[in-house]
Design a protein around this motif. Structure first.
Motif, PDB file in Angstrom:
ATOM      1  N   VAL A   1       0.720  -0.842   0.087  1.00  0.00           N
ATOM      2  CA  VAL A   1       0.321  -0.179   0.062  1.00  0.00           C
ATOM      3  C   VAL A   1       0.329   0.902   0.221  1.00  0.00           C
ATOM      4  O   VAL A   1       1.838   1.234   1.066  1.00  0.00           O
ATOM      5  CB  VAL A   1      -0.694   0.478   1.293  1.00  0.00           C
ATOM      6  CG1 VAL A   1      -1.939  -1.507   0.825  1.00  0.00           C
ATOM      7  CG2 VAL A   1      -0.255  -0.511   2.593  1.00  0.00           C
ATOM      8  N   VAL A   2      -0.007   2.006  -0.952  1.00  0.00           N
ATOM      9  CA  VAL A   2       1.081   3.836  -0.377  1.00  0.00           C
ATOM     10  C   VAL A   2       0.001   4.676   0.151  1.00  0.00           C
ATOM     11  O   VAL A   2      -1.031   4.269   0.209  1.00  0.00           O
ATOM     12  CB  VAL A   2       0.438   4.292  -1.756  1.00  0.00           C
ATOM     13  CG1 VAL A   2       1.090   5.789  -2.036  1.00  0.00           C
ATOM     14  CG2 VAL A   2       1.118   3.369  -3.000  1.00  0.00           C
ATOM     15  N   MET A   3       0.654   5.483   1.000  1.00  0.00           N
ATOM     16  CA  MET A   3       0.594   6.310   2.115  1.00  0.00           C
ATOM     17  C   MET A   3       0.323   7.479   1.701  1.00  0.00           C
ATOM     18  O   MET A   3       0.707   7.834   0.607  1.00  0.00           O
ATOM     19  CB  MET A   3       1.412   6.222   3.153  1.00  0.00           C
ATOM     20  CG  MET A   3       1.832   4.848   4.638  1.00  0.00           C
ATOM     21  SD  MET A   3       0.327   4.086   5.209  1.00  0.00           S
ATOM     22  CE  MET A   3       1.539   3.398   6.486  1.00  0.00           C
ATOM     23  N   THR A   4      -1.344   7.977   1.821  1.00  0.00           N
ATOM     24  CA  THR A   4      -1.508   8.972   1.513  1.00  0.00           C
ATOM     25  C   THR A   4      -2.049   9.809   2.770  1.00  0.00           C
ATOM     26  O   THR A   4      -2.426   9.611   3.825  1.00  0.00           O
ATOM     27  CB  THR A   4      -2.964   8.987   0.574  1.00  0.00           C
ATOM     28  OG1 THR A   4      -4.259   8.533   1.082  1.00  0.00           O
ATOM     29  CG2 THR A   4      -2.582   8.033  -0.612  1.00  0.00           C
TER      30      THR A   4
ATOM     31  N   VAL B   1       9.504   3.677  -5.124  1.00  0.00           N
ATOM     32  CA  VAL B   1       7.960   4.185  -6.415  1.00  0.00           C
ATOM     33  C   VAL B   1       7.225   4.324  -6.034  1.00  0.00           C
ATOM     34  O   VAL B   1       6.048   6.103  -5.772  1.00  0.00           O
ATOM     35  CB  VAL B   1       8.258   2.959  -8.394  1.00  0.00           C
ATOM     36  CG1 VAL B   1       6.886   4.008  -8.284  1.00  0.00           C
ATOM     37  CG2 VAL B   1       9.696   3.318  -8.496  1.00  0.00           C
ATOM     38  N   ALA B   2       6.767   3.698  -4.999  1.00  0.00           N
ATOM     39  CA  ALA B   2       5.068   3.587  -4.780  1.00  0.00           C
ATOM     40  C   ALA B   2       5.637   5.021  -3.132  1.00  0.00           C
ATOM     41  O   ALA B   2       4.481   5.652  -3.297  1.00  0.00           O
ATOM     42  CB  ALA B   2       4.843   2.029  -3.765  1.00  0.00           C
TER      43      ALA B   2
ATOM     44  N   ALA C   1       4.868  13.079  -2.665  1.00  0.00           N
ATOM     45  CA  ALA C   1       5.284  14.569  -4.619  1.00  0.00           C
ATOM     46  C   ALA C   1       4.704  14.027  -5.604  1.00  0.00           C
ATOM     47  O   ALA C   1       4.428  14.700  -6.220  1.00  0.00           O
ATOM     48  CB  ALA C   1       6.756  13.948  -4.456  1.00  0.00           C
ATOM     49  N   VAL C   2       4.929  12.553  -5.638  1.00  0.00           N
ATOM     50  CA  VAL C   2       3.956  12.978  -6.830  1.00  0.00           C
ATOM     51  C   VAL C   2       2.156  12.796  -7.866  1.00  0.00           C
ATOM     52  O   VAL C   2       1.871  13.852  -8.225  1.00  0.00           O
ATOM     53  CB  VAL C   2       3.752  10.988  -7.860  1.00  0.00           C
ATOM     54  CG1 VAL C   2       3.736  10.703  -9.044  1.00  0.00           C
ATOM     55  CG2 VAL C   2       5.325  11.071  -8.231  1.00  0.00           C
ATOM     56  N   LEU C   3       1.394  12.677  -6.550  1.00  0.00           N
ATOM     57  CA  LEU C   3       0.208  13.427  -6.115  1.00  0.00           C
ATOM     58  C   LEU C   3       0.203  14.669  -5.545  1.00  0.00           C
ATOM     59  O   LEU C   3      -0.949  15.172  -6.853  1.00  0.00           O
ATOM     60  CB  LEU C   3      -0.361  12.179  -4.567  1.00  0.00           C
ATOM     61  CG  LEU C   3      -1.832  11.986  -4.708  1.00  0.00           C
ATOM     62  CD1 LEU C   3      -2.475  11.024  -5.477  1.00  0.00           C
ATOM     63  CD2 LEU C   3      -2.000  10.981  -3.536  1.00  0.00           C
TER      64      LEU C   3
ATOM     65  N   VAL D   1      -7.368  12.943  -6.122  1.00  0.00           N
ATOM     66  CA  VAL D   1      -8.856  11.413  -5.146  1.00  0.00           C
ATOM     67  C   VAL D   1      -7.988  10.020  -5.805  1.00  0.00           C
ATOM     68  O   VAL D   1      -7.820   9.637  -6.654  1.00  0.00           O
ATOM     69  CB  VAL D   1      -9.448  11.302  -6.287  1.00  0.00           C
ATOM     70  CG1 VAL D   1     -10.675   9.643  -5.612  1.00  0.00           C
ATOM     71  CG2 VAL D   1     -10.435  12.874  -6.224  1.00  0.00           C
ATOM     72  N   PRO D   2      -6.618  10.064  -4.046  1.00  0.00           N
ATOM     73  CA  PRO D   2      -6.674   9.343  -4.370  1.00  0.00           C
ATOM     74  C   PRO D   2      -6.043   7.692  -4.767  1.00  0.00           C
ATOM     75  O   PRO D   2      -5.415   7.111  -5.580  1.00  0.00           O
ATOM     76  CB  PRO D   2      -5.601   8.926  -2.822  1.00  0.00           C
ATOM     77  CG  PRO D   2      -5.378  10.682  -2.013  1.00  0.00           C
ATOM     78  CD  PRO D   2      -6.447  10.669  -3.025  1.00  0.00           C
ATOM     79  N   GLU D   3      -7.103   7.403  -4.238  1.00  0.00           N
ATOM     80  CA  GLU D   3      -7.400   6.204  -5.315  1.00  0.00           C
ATOM     81  C   GLU D   3      -7.375   5.951  -6.640  1.00  0.00           C
ATOM     82  O   GLU D   3      -7.575   4.442  -7.196  1.00  0.00           O
ATOM     83  CB  GLU D   3      -9.376   5.646  -4.552  1.00  0.00           C
ATOM     84  CG  GLU D   3      -9.063   5.449  -3.399  1.00  0.00           C
ATOM     85  CD  GLU D   3      -8.804   4.165  -2.705  1.00  0.00           C
ATOM     86  OE1 GLU D   3      -8.399   3.329  -3.693  1.00  0.00           O
ATOM     87  OE2 GLU D   3      -8.997   3.667  -1.581  1.00  0.00           O
ATOM     88  N   ARG D   4      -8.583   6.821  -7.578  1.00  0.00           N
ATOM     89  CA  ARG D   4      -8.133   7.359  -8.997  1.00  0.00           C
ATOM     90  C   ARG D   4      -6.920   6.996  -9.108  1.00  0.00           C
ATOM     91  O   ARG D   4      -6.509   7.209 -10.709  1.00  0.00           O
ATOM     92  CB  ARG D   4      -9.289   8.829  -9.260  1.00  0.00           C
ATOM     93  CG  ARG D   4      -9.265   8.549  -9.939  1.00  0.00           C
ATOM     94  CD  ARG D   4     -10.269   9.837 -10.278  1.00  0.00           C
ATOM     95  NE  ARG D   4      -9.540  11.450 -10.214  1.00  0.00           N
ATOM     96  CZ  ARG D   4      -9.554  12.248  -9.890  1.00  0.00           C
ATOM     97  NH1 ARG D   4     -10.868  12.344 -10.349  1.00  0.00           N
ATOM     98  NH2 ARG D   4      -8.310  13.098  -9.225  1.00  0.00           N
ATOM     99  N   ASP D   5      -6.156   8.773  -8.592  1.00  0.00           N
ATOM    100  CA  ASP D   5      -5.260   9.033  -9.521  1.00  0.00           C
ATOM    101  C   ASP D   5      -3.649   8.710  -9.142  1.00  0.00           C
ATOM    102  O   ASP D   5      -2.878   8.211 -10.260  1.00  0.00           O
ATOM    103  CB  ASP D   5      -4.591  10.383  -9.221  1.00  0.00           C
ATOM    104  CG  ASP D   5      -5.664  11.141  -8.894  1.00  0.00           C
ATOM    105  OD1 ASP D   5      -6.580  11.398  -9.552  1.00  0.00           O
ATOM    106  OD2 ASP D   5      -5.986  12.467  -8.192  1.00  0.00           O
ATOM    107  N   VAL D   6      -3.403   7.497  -8.028  1.00  0.00           N
ATOM    108  CA  VAL D   6      -2.208   6.599  -7.861  1.00  0.00           C
ATOM    109  C   VAL D   6      -2.274   5.872  -8.949  1.00  0.00           C
ATOM    110  O   VAL D   6      -0.862   5.294  -9.487  1.00  0.00           O
ATOM    111  CB  VAL D   6      -2.506   6.008  -6.493  1.00  0.00           C
ATOM    112  CG1 VAL D   6      -0.892   5.256  -5.821  1.00  0.00           C
ATOM    113  CG2 VAL D   6      -1.677   7.425  -5.322  1.00  0.00           C
ATOM    114  N   PRO D   7      -2.595   4.613  -9.326  1.00  0.00           N
ATOM    115  CA  PRO D   7      -2.949   3.619 -10.354  1.00  0.00           C
ATOM    116  C   PRO D   7      -2.520   4.515 -11.358  1.00  0.00           C
ATOM    117  O   PRO D   7      -1.797   3.697 -12.135  1.00  0.00           O
ATOM    118  CB  PRO D   7      -4.887   3.132  -9.858  1.00  0.00           C
ATOM    119  CG  PRO D   7      -5.184   3.716  -8.796  1.00  0.00           C
ATOM    120  CD  PRO D   7      -4.630   4.923  -8.420  1.00  0.00           C
ATOM    121  N   ARG D   8      -3.285   5.546 -11.874  1.00  0.00           N
ATOM    122  CA  ARG D   8      -2.514   5.856 -13.091  1.00  0.00           C
ATOM    123  C   ARG D   8      -1.240   6.701 -13.402  1.00  0.00           C
ATOM    124  O   ARG D   8      -0.730   6.029 -13.778  1.00  0.00           O
ATOM    125  CB  ARG D   8      -3.536   7.480 -12.720  1.00  0.00           C
ATOM    126  CG  ARG D   8      -4.920   7.670 -13.238  1.00  0.00           C
ATOM    127  CD  ARG D   8      -5.593   8.790 -13.648  1.00  0.00           C
ATOM    128  NE  ARG D   8      -7.206   8.328 -14.291  1.00  0.00           N
ATOM    129  CZ  ARG D   8      -8.082   9.604 -13.839  1.00  0.00           C
ATOM    130  NH1 ARG D   8      -7.256  11.099 -13.930  1.00  0.00           N
ATOM    131  NH2 ARG D   8      -9.357  10.058 -13.984  1.00  0.00           N
TER     132      ARG D   8
END
Ligand SMILES: [Zn+2]
Ligand SMILES: [Zn+2]
Length: 385
Positions: free
Chosen positions: A91-94, A170-171, A177-179, A315-322
Motif C-alpha cells: 500500500v501507498v500512504m496518502t 516508487v510507491a 510528491a507525485v500525487l 482523489v488518491p484511489e483514482r490518481d495513484v493507479p494512473r
C-alpha cells in the motif's frame, strides 16, 4: 506491539538539526488496528517539506509527534470487521484521509475532507485518538500516517493498494510528491494537449509536476534559483530552464504555471509569468504569516485565474493507479526524484539537507524489525541536486 520510530520532541529547535537533534529514534508502543484500520510494515519513507515544516514550526502541530507521511509498506494485520485490502498487499500512504461521506468527498479532490483535515490538525487518526504511546504517554500521528517508523497503524482511507510490481521506493513517492505535483498539473491546471507548462520551484513536488507534464507530452519550463536544480531538471528532460531573475528579464510566460516552492516570492513570480488568460496553480505550502503582493488588475484585465491546490486536488484511489501505470510504461521516471537513500538514524541530517535545498527526495529504508540497516548497506551520499 513495540516499534521503532523517529519522534519530534518539540517544535522550533534551531538549525542545523544535526546538532540540535529535534527528532529522537527509539522504541514506542503501537496499539492493534481498530475497526476500519490496518497495520502496515513500512518499507520506504520519503522525507518531505511537510515534515520539515513541522520541525521548524511553520506548520503548528502537537508534539511529541512521530513524523513521516510519504511512504509505502506491506499490510500485516487488519482491524476487526475486515477490509477490502488483504494481509500481504503493498500500500501507498496518502496524507489526507477522506471520510467518503461528506460533500467534499462527494465532489472530487478539490475540497479537502473536513473530517480528515481536523484529524490531521489534532495529530489523530480519522476515527479519533492516537494508537502511539511512549512511557504511557500519547504520541501524535503525522497526517494520519507517521511513517518514520518500522510499523504504522493507519485508517484504511489513508492508503491506496498498488500492484506488487511497483517497488516500495516508487510507491512511496506516488503518495505525496507525485500525487501533489502531478495533481497540480492534471487536476488543477488541466492544460490542453500541447500547452506549455511552467513549474516554479524544482524540489520534489515541483520536479514531480514537471515529470508528469513531460509524460503527458507538454513542453516544460523549469524555474528555480539553484543552478544544480535547473541542471537536474534538464537531465530529466525539461526543455527550458530559467532562474526567477532571468524569467522576469526575458518576460517569458506560459499559459499554465505551477508554483511549488511554498514561498511568497515564488508565488509572485509564478503569477507574473502566467500569460494573459492563463492559470496559476499554487501547490506549495508557505508559512501562515507569508504575504504576497499581486495586482488584482492582472486578474480582471488579463482574464487570469489563480487556483489553490492541496494534495494536488487528488482523489488518491483514482490518481495513484494512473501514475503507477505511467511509471510502468516508462513514461514517468519517478526514480529521478530520489537524491539519497538513508537510515532512520539519519533523519535529523536529512532535515538539514532538505532545508539547505541540497536534497530532492531522501528515502529512509526500514527493515521492519529494528528499523535500521547494517552499516555496509548504507548509501548515504547526498547528491547535490
Ligand atoms: Zn509530503
Ligand atoms: Zn469527507
Amino acid at each position: 506491539m513495540q516499534i521503532l520510530g523517529a519522534v519530534l520532541e518539540s517544535v522550533g529547535e534551531p538549525a542545523p538539526f544535526a546538532a540540535s537533534r529535534p527528532l529522537t529514534v527509539g522504541p514506542l508502543e503501537l496499539d492493534e488496528p481498530g475497526p476500519g484500520e490496518i497495520l502496515v510494515r513500512i518499507e520506504t519513507a520519503g522525507v518531505c517539506h511537510s515534515d520539515l515544516s513541522v520541525v521548524d514550526g511553520s506548520r503548528a502541530r502537537p508534539t511529541p509527534m512521530l513524523l513521516g507521511h510519504e511512504a509505502a509498506g506491506i499490510v500485516e494485520a487488519i482491524g476487526p470487521g475486515g477490509s477490502d485490502v488483504a494481509v500481504g498487499d503493498r500500500v501507498v500512504m496518502t496524507f489526507l484521509p477522506r471520510c467518503g461521506r461528506c460533500d467534499a468527498c462527494a465532489s472530487d479532490g478539490r475540497l479537502p475532507c473536513p473530517a480528515g483535515s481536523a484529524a490531521n490538525s489534532a495529530g489523530a487518526l480519522l476515527r479519533g485518538g492516537v494508537r502511539l504511546h511512549r512511557d504511557g504517554q500519547p504520541v501524535a500521528h503525522h497526517l494520519g500516517v507517521s511513517a518514520f517508523a518500522s510499523h504504522a497503524v493507519v485508517d484504511r482511507a489513508s492508503v491506496v493498494r498498488v500492484d506488487p510490481d511497483v517497488p516500495p521506493d516508487v510507491a512511496a513517492l506516488l503518495g505525496c510528491a507525485v500525487l501533489t505535483g502531478g495533481g497540480a498539473v492534471v487536476n488543477a491546471a488541466r492544460p490542453a494537449p500541447g500547452q506549455t507548462v511552467m513549474v516554479v520551484g524544482l524540489g520534489g513536488v515541483g520536479l514531480a509536476a514537471a515529470l508528469v507534464a513531460l509524460a503527458l507530452g507538454h513542453h516544460v519550463i523549469g524555474v528555480d534559483s539553484l543552478d544544480a536544480k535547473l541542471e537536474h531538471a534538464r537531465a530529466c528532460g525539461v526543455q527550458e530552464t530559467s532562474t526567477p531573475e532571468q524569467l522576469l528579464d526575458t518576460g517569458r510566460t506560459a499559459p499554465m504555471v505551477i508554483e511549488a516552492a511554498g514561498h511568497p516570492r515564488a508565488f509572485e513570480t509564478a503569477v507574473l509569468a502566467t500569460a494573459p488568460g492563463g492559470r496559476t496553480v499554487t501547490v506549495g505550502l508557505p508559512s501562515p504569516d507569508a504575504r504576497a503582493a499581486i495586482s488584482p488588475l492582472l486578474l480582471t484585465a488579463e482574464a487570469r485565474t489563480i487556483i489553490g491546490s492541496y494534495l494536488g486536488s487528488a482523489v488518491p484511489e483514482r490518481d495513484v493507479p494512473r501514475y503507477a501505470q505511467l511509471w510502468r510504461e516508462g513514461r514517468l521516471p519517478v526514480e529521478r526524484l530520489i537524491s539519497a537513500r538513508i537510515t532512520l538514524g539519519e533523519v535529523n541530517e536529512a532535515m538539514d539537507a532538505l532545508a539547505d535545498g541540497r536534497a530532492l527526495r531522501q528515502l529512509i529504508h526500514l527493515d521492519g524489525d529494528a528499523g535500521e540497516q547494517p552499516e555496509h548497506e548504507r548509501k548515504d551520499q547526498h547528491a547535490h541536486v
